[in-house]
Design an enzyme around this catalytic site. Structure first.
Site, PDB file in Angstrom:
ATOM      1  N   LYS A 128       9.150  -3.035  -4.435  1.00  0.00           N
ATOM      2  CA  LYS A 128       8.725  -2.630  -5.791  1.00  0.00           C
ATOM      3  C   LYS A 128       7.646  -1.561  -5.645  1.00  0.00           C
ATOM      4  O   LYS A 128       6.510  -1.858  -5.253  1.00  0.00           O
ATOM      5  CB  LYS A 128       8.159  -3.864  -6.509  1.00  0.00           C
ATOM      6  CG  LYS A 128       8.291  -3.859  -8.014  1.00  0.00           C
ATOM      7  CD  LYS A 128       7.510  -2.795  -8.742  1.00  0.00           C
ATOM      8  CE  LYS A 128       6.066  -3.154  -8.955  1.00  0.00           C
ATOM      9  NZ  LYS A 128       5.322  -2.090  -9.691  1.00  0.00           N
ATOM     10  N   GLU A 142      -2.781  -6.578   2.146  1.00  0.00           N
ATOM     11  CA  GLU A 142      -3.653  -5.461   2.536  1.00  0.00           C
ATOM     12  C   GLU A 142      -4.309  -4.985   1.251  1.00  0.00           C
ATOM     13  O   GLU A 142      -3.654  -4.379   0.409  1.00  0.00           O
ATOM     14  CB  GLU A 142      -2.796  -4.384   3.208  1.00  0.00           C
ATOM     15  CG  GLU A 142      -3.595  -3.505   4.124  1.00  0.00           C
ATOM     16  CD  GLU A 142      -4.112  -2.299   3.398  1.00  0.00           C
ATOM     17  OE1 GLU A 142      -5.237  -2.392   2.868  1.00  0.00           O
ATOM     18  OE2 GLU A 142      -3.396  -1.299   3.346  1.00  0.00           O
ATOM     19  N   CYS A 184      -7.759   2.680   0.621  1.00  0.00           N
ATOM     20  CA  CYS A 184      -8.350   1.342   0.740  1.00  0.00           C
ATOM     21  C   CYS A 184      -9.426   1.312   1.826  1.00  0.00           C
ATOM     22  O   CYS A 184     -10.405   0.590   1.712  1.00  0.00           O
ATOM     23  CB  CYS A 184      -7.272   0.314   1.021  1.00  0.00           C
ATOM     24  SG  CYS A 184      -6.136   0.853   2.285  1.00  0.00           S
ATOM     25  N   GLU A 207     -15.272  -1.326  -5.289  1.00  0.00           N
ATOM     26  CA  GLU A 207     -14.376  -0.268  -4.828  1.00  0.00           C
ATOM     27  C   GLU A 207     -14.162   0.705  -5.991  1.00  0.00           C
ATOM     28  O   GLU A 207     -13.612   0.330  -7.021  1.00  0.00           O
ATOM     29  CB  GLU A 207     -13.039  -0.890  -4.406  1.00  0.00           C
ATOM     30  CG  GLU A 207     -12.091   0.117  -3.814  1.00  0.00           C
ATOM     31  CD  GLU A 207     -10.787  -0.514  -3.307  1.00  0.00           C
ATOM     32  OE1 GLU A 207     -10.185  -1.315  -4.052  1.00  0.00           O
ATOM     33  OE2 GLU A 207     -10.384  -0.185  -2.190  1.00  0.00           O
TER      34      GLU A 207
END
Ligand code: NDP
Length: 475
Positions: free
Chosen positions: A181, A255, A289, A386
């Site tokens: 996806k 992750e 990331c 983040e």
């Protein structure tokens, strides 16, 4: 000084953009159940209409993947599987220019990065894993490691083709089949990868690609026919997936996000460190990331480093992602731009000092200028959360112990950087840091032979290397 360059735009026509794209199930492109528009973030113009999958399509895709696993792909000798993967890798390499332009249009990243990083690294992952397909019994994972079945993979929008390759290559090399996806805002290159797989003659059902929103991702991971879930994305969604999978016996790798420290000691080669800091946070607009979003600089060199940094950042060109001179492209979506604006405002409100590159910004499209916050305290949101944008937070330290304590003061643990002239100091610091990947005197280096992954709220499991294979095998 900033040099003036004539624009050097790559041609958008190379992307071979189609007016419409469709889900890929059981070896065919199918109509799907609805549709969404994918947008070029540099212009906010619609690129294409994309058919979306429904819950029924998830059932169909998982059933097709199961059938392929049981009848063709699972029983196939590794050396035969390898031929398909090598073929797919070669076609990706042959169509590299088209894929790079398509990625840049759909994602907003500079063509220099999609051309030099995303597409070649995706091809490298496919080649690397193709090489493993007939050698799995020698990988040190037991005498006869077995695939798990159907893999459900959900990927984000920051490296769309690369993340697809990171999931598809190891899954297929190890004899699993996959339902993938892609992210809602960047579905195009994953669908071209499906086209490439068909062109390579990959048996029907081995790879299925289901565009759609988060609900389709949720349906894929929750499907009882899925034996292993591989997810890259936000920590919040990672936690939801972990809750969904608890008690099911499904294998899971996550992750997730990060807030990496890039530590610069006073004995570092400062010009190189400045390059590494810039690469660490402004590569891919900071939508990374493992971005080095917290600069920890030794107090004695802080003023000098900050001056060098500001003058280097001033030379970064922000603008048309298709221009080969562009360093920083467009922010992928309006929602992400809003999030960056909000977090930067929180930095102002909490008393950090904002510096913004004086670079001109395009008049239209989704852009945010390279930004540095100094005088940042560890409690501030810009030091903890983040931001996933071109925003660097700078903190200072006096001793190595303080650097390590500040670097580790985060719930995340994906990556870190250390800049020093002294090998022993680099090794000592690396050992103290709670991060899955530590780079020394470099940053953001990726290689399929090298395992990548995090600890803490950055997730678990590794992608790449032998450890990455293990995640797709029963020893
Ligand atoms: P998400 O985690 O929401 O998206 C990642 C993928 O998961 C997308 O394909 C998404 O689909 C899908 N998804 C969304 N909800 C679910 C669910 N409940 N179950 C299964 N799959 C789901 O990240 P966002 O795109 O919303 O980004 C939000 C923030 O996450 C960013 O600002 C950034 O901080 C962080 N992030 C971190 C990434 C990383 O690599 N560590 C990558 C992306 C984001 P859809 O696209 O349709 O929503």
């Amino acid at each position: 000084m900033t040099w003036t360059y004539a624009p050097a735009p790559e041609s958008a026509a190379l992307a071979n953009l189609q007016p419409a794209y469709r889900p890929f199930i059981d070896g065919e492109f199918v109509d799907g159940n609805g549709s969404m528009k994918t947008v070029n973030p540099a212009t906010e113009e619609v690129l294409a209409e994309v058919g979306t999958a429904s819950a029924d399509d998830v059932d169909r895709a998982v059933a097709a993947a199961r059938r392929a696993y049981e009848t063709t792909w699972g029983p196939m000798p590794g050396a035969e599987r390898a031929k398909y993967l090598f073929r797919i890798a070669r076609i990706v390499a042959e169509r590299a220019r088209e894929l790079a332009v398509l990625e840049t249009l759909d994602n907003g990243k500079p063509i220099r990065e999609s051309r030099d990083v995303d597409v070649p690294t995706a091809a490298a992952h496919l080649f690397h894993h193709a090489g493993w397909a007939d050698k799995l019994e020698y990988a040190g994972l037991g005498p006869s490691p077995k695939p798990l079945g159907v893999v459900g993979a959900v990927i984000p929008w920051n490296f769309p083709l690369l993340m697809a390759a990171w999931k598809v290559a190891p899954a297929l090399a190890t004899g699993n089949t996959i339902v993938l996806k892609p992210a809602e805002t960047t579905p195009l290159t994953a669908l071209v990868l499906a086209e490439i797989a068909a062109e390579a003659g990959l048996p029907a059902g081995v790879l299925n690609v289901l565009p759609g929103a988060g609900d389709i991702g949720a349906a894929v991971v929750a499907h009882p026919g899925v034996a292993k879930v591989a997810f890259t994305g936000s920590t919040d969604v990672g936690k939801q997936i972990q809750r969904t999978l608890a008690g099911t016996g499904k294998r899971l790798t996550l992750e997730l996000g990060g807030k990496a420290a890039n530590i610069v000691y006073d004995d570092a080669a400062l010009d190189q460190a400045v390059e590494g800091v810039v690469e660490g946070i402004f590569f891919n607009q900071g939508h990374v990331c493992c971005a080095g979003s917290r600069l920890l600089v030794q107090e004695s060199i802080a003023d000098e480093l900050m001056e060098l940094l500001r003058s280097r950042i001033t030379t970064l060109r922000v603008g048309d992602p298709l221009d080969k001179n562009t360093d920083v492209g467009a922010i992928n979506s309006r929602a992400q731009l809003d999030k960056i604006v909000d977090l930067a405002a929180a930095g102002d409100a909490e008393g950090a000092r904002r510096w913004t590159s004086p670079c001109p910004l395009p008049e239209r499209g989704l852009f945010f200028p390279p930004t540095v916050f100094s005088e940042v305290e560890q409690t501030m949101r810009v030091a903890r959360e983040e931001i996933f944008g071109p925003v660097l937070s700078v903190l200072t330290f006096r001793t190595p112990a303080e650097a390590v304590a500040k670097a580790n003061n985060t719930p995340y643990g994906l990556s870190a950087g250390v800049w020093t002239d002294k090998g022993a100091k680099a090794m000592w610091t690396g050992r103290q840091l709670r991060a899955g990947v530590v780079w020394t005197n470099t940053f953001n280096r990726f290689d399929p032979t090298s395992p990548f992954g995090g600890m803490g709220e950055s997730g678990f499991g590794r992608e790449g290397g032998r450890a990455g294979l293990a995640a797709y095998l029963d020893g």
